[in-house]
Structure formats: C-alpha cells, structure tokens
Design a protein around this motif. Structure first.
Motif, short mmCIF file in Angstrom:
data_model
loop_
_atom_site.label_atom_id
_atom_site.label_comp_id
_atom_site.label_asym_id
_atom_site.label_seq_id
_atom_site.Cartn_x
_atom_site.Cartn_y
_atom_site.Cartn_z
N ARG A 36 23.37 40.54 21.54
CA ARG A 36 23.75 39.14 21.33
C ARG A 36 24.58 39.06 20.05
O ARG A 36 24.14 38.51 19.04
N CYS A 37 25.80 39.60 20.10
CA CYS A 37 26.65 39.54 18.91
C CYS A 37 26.89 38.08 18.55
O CYS A 37 27.17 37.25 19.43
N GLN A 38 26.81 37.80 17.29
CA GLN A 38 26.94 36.43 16.77
C GLN A 38 28.24 35.78 17.24
O GLN A 38 28.28 34.59 17.53
N TYR A 39 29.32 36.59 17.37
CA TYR A 39 30.66 36.04 17.65
C TYR A 39 31.04 36.10 19.13
O TYR A 39 32.16 35.77 19.49
N CYS A 40 30.15 36.54 20.01
CA CYS A 40 30.56 36.94 21.37
C CYS A 40 31.38 35.86 22.08
O CYS A 40 30.93 34.73 22.25
N ASP A 41 32.58 36.25 22.51
CA ASP A 41 33.46 35.32 23.22
C ASP A 41 33.26 35.38 24.72
O ASP A 41 34.00 34.73 25.47
N SER A 42 32.30 36.16 25.19
CA SER A 42 32.09 36.35 26.64
C SER A 42 30.65 36.07 27.03
O SER A 42 30.13 36.66 27.98
N ALA A 43 30.01 35.14 26.31
CA ALA A 43 28.60 34.84 26.57
C ALA A 43 28.40 34.30 27.99
O ALA A 43 27.29 34.38 28.54
N TYR A 44 29.46 33.79 28.60
CA TYR A 44 29.35 33.33 29.99
C TYR A 44 29.05 34.47 30.95
O TYR A 44 28.68 34.22 32.10
N ALA A 45 29.20 35.70 30.48
CA ALA A 45 28.90 36.87 31.34
C ALA A 45 27.48 37.40 31.13
O ALA A 45 27.12 38.42 31.70
N PHE A 46 26.68 36.73 30.31
CA PHE A 46 25.31 37.21 30.07
C PHE A 46 24.46 37.09 31.33
O PHE A 46 23.52 37.85 31.53
N SER A 47 24.72 36.08 32.17
CA SER A 47 23.88 35.86 33.36
C SER A 47 24.76 35.35 34.49
O SER A 47 25.96 35.13 34.30
N GLY A 48 24.14 35.15 35.64
CA GLY A 48 24.89 34.69 36.82
C GLY A 48 25.58 35.86 37.49
O GLY A 48 25.00 36.93 37.64
N GLY A 49 26.82 35.66 37.87
CA GLY A 49 27.57 36.72 38.53
C GLY A 49 27.20 36.86 40.00
O GLY A 49 26.34 36.14 40.52
#
Ligand SMILES: C[S@@+](CC[C@H](N)C(=O)[O-])C[C@H]1O[C@@H](n2cnc3c(N)ncnc32)[C@H](O)[C@@H]1O
Ligand SMILES: Nc1nc2[nH]cc(C(=O)O)c2c(=O)[nH]1
Ligand code: SF4
Ligand SMILES: [Mg+2]
Length: 215
Positions: A36-49
């Motif tokens: 969980r990088c503080q700056y992550c620009d791709s957090a929308y890819a953490f779940s779902g898919g």
C-alpha cells in the motif's frame, strides 16, 4: 481448467515511463497488490477486476498489433500465472516489460522480459518490503526505479545506488518524482548538481491525460 489471471484492464497507450517512454505500448494491468504505497496512482487495481484466461488476454493484445507490451498492476508477481503470461508474450514476439514492486522474487521471470524493479523509498511507507536479493539477479536488460517523495528519499536512493553499484548492474537507473509529492524540477536540479548516473523519469501519461485510468 485453463490458466487464468485476474485483470483490471488491457489498453493501448503511449508508454509513460522507463526506457521505452513515448512508444506505443499495450498495458496489461493485473488486479491485486500486497503493498500500500502512500502515493499509489493505481489503487483502483487493488480489487475487482475480471478473471480471464491467458488465451483471451493474448488474443486481445494481438488485436492491437503492438511492438511493446507492459505487464503492470497492482502487483503482477502476486499472481503465479503472471510467469506463463510473460513467457507467452515473449514467445509471441513482443518486447515485454514488467513493472514490479521489488517485494517479490523476480527469478522466475523470462529473461527476455525487461524487469522494471522498484526499490521502495522510505517516503512510500513500504521500504520494509524491499527484497534486496532481487538486486543480485539484475542484468543489463533490467531497470531499477526509485519513486522519490522528498530530499530525504533522494539521499536514500543515492546511497542505495552507490552501495549496490546499481548503474553497473542494471541497464537503467530511473529516478522518478512521486507525482503530487515532489516538484520534478527540484529532482532534476539535484541529479545535475550531484552528476548522478541516472535517468530522470517523468510520467508522460500524466502530462498528456492527467490521472485517467486506461491511459
Ligand atoms: C502502479 S505500479 C504497478 C507495478 C508495481 N506494483 C510497482 O509498484 O512497481 C507502476 C509504477 O508506478 C509507480 N507509481 C505509482 N504511483 C506513483 C506516483 N504517484 N508517482 C510516480 N510514480 C508512481 C510505481 O512506483 C511503479 O513504478
Ligand atoms: N501510459 C502509461 N504508461 C505507464 N507506464 C507504466 C504504467 C503503470 O501504471 O504501471 C503506465 C500507465 O498507467 N500508463
Ligand atoms: S506496489 Fe505498486 S501497485 Fe502496489 S501500492 Fe505500491 S505502487 Fe501501488
Ligand atoms: Mg500508472
């Protein structure tokens, strides 16, 4: 049961990062990440898919007729079937890169793949996850990236560069400002002042398309 992967998106854009920045590239973004990088620009890819077969993914990639394919995420190596996906993309004749956090073992990745290995800086808040054994495995076909959030991160990255001789091990050492955390101009000035053997990397896609997913 065919081999499957959980996928957030497959899209065709310009590579915004690394040594192929600016070149048309297909992106395959795998879902899920243990960090969980503080700056992550791709957090929308953490779940779902969507769960898709390798054949289905390869067929969509082929439809774009690309030269370059980038496998990213989320954390691609968190799914075991990322390894056969990377091999099959190479077998199909593409120039393949892998964006990885550096927290998981990179040894099983096909050697034709350019592995873009992040060394997580203290500013990411995930530096304790770095797997330093990966550094021994790097070749001239690979790239090492530091996403830098502050002057402290810059000094830390510089010390790792020297400690591990990264510019001699990897084909590229990339210093990228963390978008929203650090002014790119400050980082540029520090790299020049210190005469570092690194490439300043800006995220081209953010200048072109802001933070839109799928670009
Ligand atoms: C979203 S990650 C996916 C791959 C893998 N999980 C990783 O961290 O390398 C892709 C790349 O984007 C970088 N990145 C993520 N958020 C960023 C930001 N806000 N500014 C600059 N680079 C960022 C990551 O450090 C990584 O190099
Ligand atoms: N255009 C574009 N280039 C990229 N290079 C690496 C990306 C990533 O999210 O890993 C990325 C991305 O999301 N978009
Ligand atoms: S490892 Fe990559 S995908 Fe995971 S949180 Fe960090 S930047 Fe985001
Ligand atoms: Mg991105």
């Amino acid at each position: 049961m065919q081999d499957t992967l959980r996928i957030t998106e497959v899209f065709y854009s310009l590579q915004g990062e690394t040594r192929t920045a600016g070149l048309p590239t297909v992106f395959v973004r795998l879902t899920g990440c243990p960090l969980r990088c503080q700056y992550c620009d791709s957090a929308y890819a953490f779940s779902g898919g969507t769960v898709r077969t390798l054949d289905d993914i390869l067929e969509q990639v082929a439809g774009y007729k690309p030269r370059y394919v980038c496998v990213t995420g989320g954390e691609p190596l968190a799914q075991p079937n990322a390894i056969p996906l990377l091999k099959q993309l190479c077998d199909a004749g593409y120039e393949v890169s892998l964006e990885t956090s550096g927290a998981l073992d990179i040894s099983a990745v096909d050697p034709r793949v350019s592995r873009v290995v992040d060394l997580k800086t203290p500013g990411s808040k995930e530096a304790h996850r770095n797997r330093y054994e990966n550094i021994e495995l790097l070749t001239a076909n690979d790239q090492v990236k530091f996403v830098i959030c502050s002057r402290e991160d810059y000094d830390w990255a510089n010390s790792k560069l020297i400690q591990y001789g990264l510019d001699r091990r990897a084909g590229e050492v990339l210093f990228s400002p963390s978008h929203h955390d650090l002014n790119a101009r400050d980082l540029a000035d520090w790299v020049v002042a210190d005469n570092l053997p690194v490439r300043l990397q800006l995220q081209l896609h953010k200048y072109l398309w802001n933070d839109e997913p799928g670009r």
